[in-house]
Design an enzyme around this catalytic site. Structure first.
Site, PDB file in Angstrom:
ATOM      1  N   CYS A 120      21.895 -29.087  22.326  1.00 54.01           N
ATOM      2  CA  CYS A 120      22.162 -27.641  22.328  1.00 54.01           C
ATOM      3  C   CYS A 120      21.649 -26.971  21.059  1.00 54.01           C
ATOM      4  O   CYS A 120      22.055 -27.311  19.950  1.00 54.01           O
ATOM      5  CB  CYS A 120      23.658 -27.376  22.492  1.00 54.01           C
ATOM      6  SG  CYS A 120      24.088 -25.625  22.413  1.00 54.01           S
ATOM      7  N   ARG A 138      24.386 -24.250  18.780  1.00 54.99           N
ATOM      8  CA  ARG A 138      25.635 -24.772  18.221  1.00 54.99           C
ATOM      9  C   ARG A 138      26.173 -24.077  16.979  1.00 54.99           C
ATOM     10  O   ARG A 138      27.290 -24.362  16.550  1.00 54.99           O
ATOM     11  CB  ARG A 138      25.470 -26.268  17.896  1.00 54.99           C
ATOM     12  CG  ARG A 138      25.294 -27.119  19.114  1.00 54.99           C
ATOM     13  CD  ARG A 138      25.108 -28.568  18.724  1.00 54.99           C
ATOM     14  NE  ARG A 138      23.771 -28.843  18.216  1.00 54.99           N
ATOM     15  CZ  ARG A 138      23.415 -29.987  17.628  1.00 54.99           C
ATOM     16  NH1 ARG A 138      24.310 -30.941  17.445  1.00 54.99           N
ATOM     17  NH2 ARG A 138      22.176 -30.172  17.218  1.00 54.99           N
ATOM     18  N   TRP A 198      25.546 -18.140  26.079  1.00 53.61           N
ATOM     19  CA  TRP A 198      24.627 -17.163  26.674  1.00 53.61           C
ATOM     20  C   TRP A 198      23.286 -17.840  26.812  1.00 53.61           C
ATOM     21  O   TRP A 198      23.048 -18.912  26.260  1.00 53.61           O
ATOM     22  CB  TRP A 198      24.536 -15.907  25.815  1.00 53.61           C
ATOM     23  CG  TRP A 198      24.276 -16.175  24.361  1.00 53.61           C
ATOM     24  CD1 TRP A 198      23.095 -16.537  23.790  1.00 53.61           C
ATOM     25  CD2 TRP A 198      25.252 -16.146  23.303  1.00 53.61           C
ATOM     26  NE1 TRP A 198      23.262 -16.727  22.435  1.00 53.61           N
ATOM     27  CE2 TRP A 198      24.573 -16.491  22.112  1.00 53.61           C
ATOM     28  CE3 TRP A 198      26.614 -15.854  23.242  1.00 53.61           C
ATOM     29  CZ2 TRP A 198      25.216 -16.564  20.877  1.00 53.61           C
ATOM     30  CZ3 TRP A 198      27.255 -15.923  22.019  1.00 53.61           C
ATOM     31  CH2 TRP A 198      26.555 -16.277  20.845  1.00 53.61           C
ATOM     32  N   GLU A 227      14.964 -20.714  28.937  1.00 57.08           N
ATOM     33  CA  GLU A 227      15.618 -21.505  29.997  1.00 57.08           C
ATOM     34  C   GLU A 227      15.280 -20.918  31.362  1.00 57.08           C
ATOM     35  O   GLU A 227      15.082 -21.632  32.337  1.00 57.08           O
ATOM     36  CB  GLU A 227      17.140 -21.499  29.808  1.00 57.08           C
ATOM     37  CG  GLU A 227      17.609 -22.148  28.518  1.00 57.08           C
ATOM     38  CD  GLU A 227      19.133 -22.159  28.453  1.00 57.08           C
ATOM     39  OE1 GLU A 227      19.701 -21.203  27.898  1.00 57.08           O
ATOM     40  OE2 GLU A 227      19.747 -23.099  28.982  1.00 57.08           O
TER      41      GLU A 227
HETATM   42  N1  ARG Z   1      19.331 -24.664  31.214  1.00 60.47           N
HETATM   43  C1  ARG Z   1      20.391 -24.309  32.108  1.00 60.47           C
HETATM   44  C2  ARG Z   1      19.926 -23.179  33.021  1.00 60.47           C
HETATM   45  O1  ARG Z   1      18.915 -22.618  32.836  1.00 60.47           O
HETATM   46  C3  ARG Z   1      21.658 -23.882  31.367  1.00 60.47           C
HETATM   47  C4  ARG Z   1      22.154 -24.815  30.283  1.00 60.47           C
HETATM   48  C5  ARG Z   1      23.112 -24.188  29.314  1.00 60.47           C
HETATM   49  N2  ARG Z   1      22.479 -23.090  28.624  1.00 60.47           N
HETATM   50  C6  ARG Z   1      23.096 -22.286  27.729  1.00 60.47           C
HETATM   51  N3  ARG Z   1      22.396 -21.334  27.197  1.00 60.47           N
HETATM   52  N4  ARG Z   1      24.357 -22.463  27.382  1.00 60.47           N
HETATM   53  O2  ARG Z   1      20.576 -22.773  33.930  1.00 60.47           O
END
Ligand code: ARG
Length: 356
Positions: free
Chosen positions: A65, A68, A231, A236
């Protein structure tokens, strides 16, 4: 006597008292109490303070992560008294409403009772908000769960963005599902700041990632239902969910609206499409007032986290292969250093899916 549980409990209780600066006397008394409880019943019950700190430590120890830095701000909801699937559904609704917070997203975790003498609580969903996957539409990542939901009697519209229902199973009872409540259906339509035609792609994504299928381990106790959220970091969505060939695979469509020639890889059309898609994700979330972070800012925040850990006499553990962002990794400091990937406890772990 469950020796491994006691060993893990002991280490956690000692760490907890040490880090939260409580008198040594209190720690000794608590250790004795936990020892006796494990001796008599095979397990023990965390106090709320232990649960709260344990969950924060699990985040701090999440080597993959990049977010953090904010581990201490985690809001912990203690839902260990939830019994029925309906209890669980209402706790999930409270979680998402709190986390979404009209766009100003707050990191939170809801912890249900651990798997012990009573019946195990399992959430079937990978995330509380997630799109169904069909053969020719939606998110391929969700195909297996989507089929399960259909077997349970759920029917989606068959669009690219059907939110899967919440599926909860208590013990060996049949799973129960319910549609995601209206106030939790929070999404952002994607537009581009200067490419008008981008909106014709009709792309969107949900506002909050709430991972709901991981096991939280604190001091030898396994919480197999403990959904948590932060968030989004833009990449991602823009460099993985919508871009991966085995996910939404939208780079060719993006290249098309921009008018890029996709004939030669050497034109770097994929890279240009990626950047514009990521610009659109960050811009759209910002415009909608939904918290999101770009990968450069997230990396800088992780560097502060690394420095904070050093200052506290610890060395941050990390998984380099996950911490580097999928876009311009070498433009962040993370790329240029190494991390020790030791898995500390408390932590979050994968667990086998309760279905299939
Ligand atoms: N990578 C995952 C997604 O795109 C989520 C993982 C957690 N991501 C976060 N920013 N807390 O759905």
């Amino acid at each position: 006597m469950n020796k491994t549980r006691w060993q893990k409990a002991k280490k956690f209780i000692i760490d907890f008292y040490q880090e939260t600066i409580r008198p040594g006397e209190e720690a000794r008394a608590r250790l004795e109490q936990v020892y006796r409880e494990i001796e008599e019943s095979g397990t023990y019950t965390h106090t709320f303070e232990e649960l709260e700190y344990g969950a924060k430590l699990a985040w701090r120890n999440s080597n993959r992560c990049i977010g953090r830095l904010f581990w201490q701000t985690l809001q912990v909801f203690d839902e260990r008294t939830a019994e029925t699937a309906l209890d669980v559904f209402s706790a999930l609704e409270r979680h998402v409403v709190f986390a979404y917070n009209d766009g100003k997203i707050r990191p939170a975790i809801t912890i249900f009772r651990p798997d012990q003498q009573e019946q195990k609580i399992r959430i079937w969903n990978h995330q509380l908000l997630r799109y169904a996957g069909y053969e020719h539409a939606g998110d391929p990542h969700s195909r297996t769960l989507t089929e399960k939901c259909e077997t349970l009697g759920w029917r989606g519209k068959g669009s690219d963005f059907d939110l899967l229902p919440w599926v909860v199973q208590i013990g060996s009872n049949p799973p129960v599902w319910q549609d995601v409540p209206k106030k939790c259906r929070v999404e952002v339509d994607l537009v581009h700041p200067d490419i008008l035609a981008f909106k014709e792609l009709e792309l969107k994504w949900y506002a909050v990632p709430v991972i709901s299928d991981m096991r939280l381990e604190i001091g030898g106790i396994d919480y197999q239902a403990a959904p948590f959220n932060g968030w989004y970091m833009g990449t991602e969505i823009g460099a993985r969910n919508l871009a991966d060939e085995n996910r939404y695979n939208r780079l060719p469509a993006v290249a098309d609206v921009i008018g890029l020639d996709t004939q030669y890889a050497s034109s770097l059309w994929k890279d240009r499409a990626l950047v514009e898609l990521n610009v659109a994700v960050l811009y759209s979330f910002k415009q909608s007032g939904v918290t999101i972070v770009d990968h450069h800012t997230a990396a800088r925040q992780h560097r502060i986290f690394e420095q904070n850990e050093e200052a506290a006499g610890r060395r941050a553990t990390g998984d380099w292969t996950w911490l580097i962002p999928p876009v311009s990794p070498a433009a962040t400091h993370i790329f240029h250093r190494t991390y020790n990937n030791t898995i500390l406890s408390p932590n979050f772990f994968y667990q086998a899916a309760p279905y299939q």
